[in-house]
Every structure is written in C-alpha cells, then in structure tokens.
Design an enzyme around this catalytic site. Structure first.
Site, mmCIF file in Angstrom:
data_model
loop_
_atom_site.group_PDB
_atom_site.id
_atom_site.type_symbol
_atom_site.label_atom_id
_atom_site.label_comp_id
_atom_site.label_asym_id
_atom_site.label_seq_id
_atom_site.Cartn_x
_atom_site.Cartn_y
_atom_site.Cartn_z
ATOM 1 N N HIS A 423 41.007 38.975 28.630
ATOM 2 C CA HIS A 423 39.895 39.228 29.220
ATOM 3 C C HIS A 423 40.939 39.888 30.141
ATOM 4 O O HIS A 423 39.700 39.973 31.690
ATOM 5 C CB HIS A 423 39.744 37.683 29.704
ATOM 6 C CG HIS A 423 38.530 37.508 31.191
ATOM 7 N ND1 HIS A 423 37.766 39.098 31.512
ATOM 8 C CD2 HIS A 423 37.716 36.876 31.447
ATOM 9 C CE1 HIS A 423 37.009 38.749 31.959
ATOM 10 N NE2 HIS A 423 36.555 36.972 32.371
ATOM 11 N N ASP A 427 36.206 43.210 31.226
ATOM 12 C CA ASP A 427 35.262 42.317 31.435
ATOM 13 C C ASP A 427 34.545 41.554 30.883
ATOM 14 O O ASP A 427 33.814 41.638 29.615
ATOM 15 C CB ASP A 427 34.533 43.147 32.979
ATOM 16 C CG ASP A 427 35.753 42.728 33.454
ATOM 17 O OD1 ASP A 427 37.362 42.794 33.766
ATOM 18 O OD2 ASP A 427 36.031 44.316 34.065
#
Length: 452
Positions: A423, A427
């Site tokens: 992450h 995204d």
C-alpha cells in the site's frame, strides 16, 4: 656416544636410513635435516632434499597418497549469492564403488540443493565431513581411492612390526592372578560407586507438592527436536522481512470459471496432440496477469529507496510447494509467450523444483508472483508478498456455488482470488482495477484475442 649419533644423523644418507627404519610410521613427527635443524615433515619431503641422481632415492617407498591414488571430493561452487551450505545427507557409504561425476552427497543451501560429485571413479575410502556440518565451496567432503580394495596391501615389514608389537595373549582357560591390593581397591571402589548410584526414594508420607495453577505438560519423551533445514530458515526470514517491510493490504474478488474450463475441455486433446503438453488453468491466469500488469504498470513496479523502478518486462514467479519447502521459479518474458509456451515452462520448472535440480538463476528475479493454494484445497487466504516485488495473486479452489445469472439461480464453478499489494506504492484503486481485469479475462478469454 651422543655426539657420534648427532654427526651421523646430520648426513643425508644416514638421516634417511634412520627415518626409513621405522617403516610402520607413515608420518614422522620430527626429522633431523642437514645443518642440525629439527622440523615436522613427512618422510617423502625429506627425500626431496637429495639430488635426483642420488642412489638414496631408491629407498623411498610411496604410499597411496603419494602416487596420486587418493583424490578428494570437495564442495563445488554454489552460486554468486551463496557462501555456505549444510551437508544434508550422504548418498553413498564408505566402501561403495562410485563412477566419475556420480553424486555422493547433497548440500542444502538457502535456495537450492547441490550435489557433490565424485571427481574420479573408485572406492569411497572415508568421509571427512559429517551430516549437519556447515561447508563452503572447496571444503573436502570425502576421500576417493582410485584403486580397488584388493589392490591395497600392507608391506611385510610393517605387518611384522605390528605383530611384534602385540603382547602375547594368555592361553585359553589359564587363570589370571590379581594382586591382593588391586582386589581390595576394586572392592572399595565398587562399594563407593554403589553407594553413590542409589537414588533417593521419596517417602510415601511426604508427597510432592504441585501448585494447582501449574499446567501439566506432556513428558519430554513424546517430543522430537530436529534442526531446521536451511531452505526453511531462508523462507522464514524472507516472509518475516516482507511482513516487517511492506504495508500489506489484501483485496478479494470471485471469478466464474465456466468459460475457461469449457475452453480447456473442448481443446485439451488437440492441444496435447500439437504442443505435447496439457492445457491447464494456470496458463489462463498467467495471461490474465500479464494483461493486468500492462494495464496497471504500478503493480509491476517496486520501491527502491526514494525511487520507484518501473519494469517494462513481465517475469511471472510461480510458487511451487516441494517436500523441502517453498520455491518460486520464474517464467521469463511471460508477456511474449503463448498458452503452450507458458504450460511448457511451468511443467519444466515444476519438475526441476520437485526433483531438487532447479538452479538459482531459474529462481532469481521476478516482477509478480502467482500462488495457487487451490491445489491443496484452500478456499480463501491472504498471500504474503515475495520481496522485492510489490504484489502477489492468490488462486484458490474451485467450488460449485449458486449464482444469479440473467435472473436465474444456477450452479457455477467459482473461485475466490486475492491480491496482496504494498500500500506504500499501490493505491486501492489500482489494485481493484487489476483484480477486475483478472476476473474479466478469465471469465471471457476471447478478450485476449480482441485486445479488449
């Protein structure tokens, strides 16, 4: 008398005669060299000090190690990034006959298992290392004798010296006298040892006190402690490093496998006849992953310090479970391969992984990983990223479930798929779009032909 002996041994010929007089000793601890120097040298090196034409050279009697009869089997080069390994097992025993390049032992490293081959044909005389030892390239493992056991013999003079050195055994049935003092000492020692060895028996009146809160652990006899294999250590370290480094997040979706399974069922015989390999489901997921990585290049990228490295090639790593642990061979340039090329490469790498013959180069690199836990019956999981990649796709078992299709409830072969991603770099939007692309291509493989 002493001065005469010293003058005698300072002469090369006399020194050699003195050294060779102890024929039963192959390695003399000290030799007197010309000039009165004392050193620790083998007898064969002493004869090298004499001129080549010297008649005293004929006194030198060569042994197996001197005439090149013995050769050493050493640990081979194991790879650029591997410095040592563990001697896992011996494939042969001392006394076994081996041929040239025949494996005699296996070295277990962090990544692969490497064979130690015999450099010459002959008989294994002895093993120098032991199972479980940590070895490096060039470490001696075994000694190979190029001659048969019948060729080796003991020199008569040496045999005679050994026989003379043995004391004569007493005749059978003859009583052996023991001094009285020795009998008394033995009796005293026996009484003392019996007194010390008597265990202290707790009295029945005072039972052992146990706290009611203490857990009743099983006895140690029902436990086994074995050393962890190096491959398992390496896998454990990498997985823990991945967990500590990446900000991992997993997103899920489900795929209707009807069309892909129908495609395989219709063309499996023709596919095998033309390409010599079976058509599986993995090639369809690899093609779908390639399409998804081309549509979302950030998932094929990786963080390197303060930079992002975008890779314009697609190397798909396939997780393969072996009896020795998890290995991840790589399909190079998967974006340039068709279904048949992918299936051939998968079968080839899987065979090498299970046989333990896969090389380090075949597991190095990789930009994206596919793990198929469905072959073991896994319904759902959250796979862990394989460093230095940024995402991993998890496949699972196919289960027939009721699905709503065109307003009707019908059974469909369904599979859950999971994408774990870093992450920090990726995204949720890109991750969901990538997994949606996997679903679209697998459910309708015609999209690959039309580039839709």
């Amino acid at each position: 008398m002493a001065s005469a002996v010293i003058r005698l041994v300072r002469r090369p010929a006399a020194a050699l005669l003195i050294a060779r007089s102890c024929g039963h000793v192959r390695q003399l601890s000290h030799h007197m060299l010309p000039g009165g120097l004392v050193c620790s040298k083998p007898a064969r090196e002493l004869t090298m000090l004499l001129p080549r034409a010297s008649p005293y050279q004929m006194w030198s009697r060569s042994f197996a190690s001197e005439n090149g009869d013995l050769v050493d089997a050493v640990v081979p080069f194991m790879g650029e990034s591997i410095t040592d390994g563990t001697l896992a097992t011996f494939l042969k025993k001392p006394g076994d006959r081996v041929e040239v390049d025949e494996p005699i032992a296996q070295i277990e490293t962090d990544k692969v298992t490497i064979d130690v081959n015999s450099p010459e044909a002959g008989i294994i005389q002895k093993f120098v290392a032991k199972e479980g030892d940590t070895v490096t390239p060039g470490t001696k493992v075994a000694v190979i004798s190029k001659s048969y056991p019948s060729d080796t013999h003991v020199a008569p003079s040496e045999d005679k010296v050994v026989k003379d050195a043995q004391p004569p055994s007493p005749p059978t049935g003859a009583p052996q006298s023991t001094p009285p003092t020795e009998k008394i000492d033995k009796q005293v020692l026996k009484e003392e040892s019996s007194t010390k060895e008597k265990p202290k028996v707790p009295s029945a009146a005072t039972p052992l006190k146990t706290s009611p809160s203490e857990p009743q652990l099983p006895p140690k006899e029902r436990e086994r402690r074995v050393p962890m294999p190096r491959l398992r250590k390496r896998v454990a370290t990498r997985l823990k490093d991945s967990q500590n480094t990446f900000a991992m997040l997993t997103t899920f979706n489900e795929v209707d496998m009807t069309n892909l399974m129908k495609l395989r069922s219709e063309y499996k015989d023709s596919f095998v006849e033309k390409h010599g390999v079976k058509l599986g489901l993995m090639s369809g997921f690899v093609k779908a992953a390639v399409s998804g990585l081309q549509n979302q290049p950030i998932i094929n990228a990786v963080i390197d310090g303060d930079d992002i490295i975008y890779r314009d090639y697609v190397d798909i790593s396939i997780a393969v479970g072996t009896p020795k642990g998890l290995v991840v061979p790589v399909i190079r340039n998967a974006d340039r391969l068709n279904f048949a090329g992918i299936e051939k490469e998968i079968n080839n790498l899987a065979k090498k992984a299970n046989n333990g013959t896969i090389s380090i180069d075949e597991m190095a690199g990789g930009t994206f990983t596919i793990s198929n836990g469905g072959v073991y019956g896994s319904l759902l999981s959250t796979p862990i990223i394989n460093p230095p990649q940024s995402a991993i796709l998890g496949m699972h078992s196919i289960v027939s479930r009721p699905m709503v299709v065109d307003g009707n409830i019908i059974p469909r072969p369904m599979m859950y798929v999971a994408l774990t991603y870093d992450h920090r770099l990726i995204d949720g939007r890109e991750a969901v779009f990538f997994l949606r692309r996997i679903k679209d291509v697998v459910e309708d493989p015609r999209r690959l032909l039309l580039d839709l």
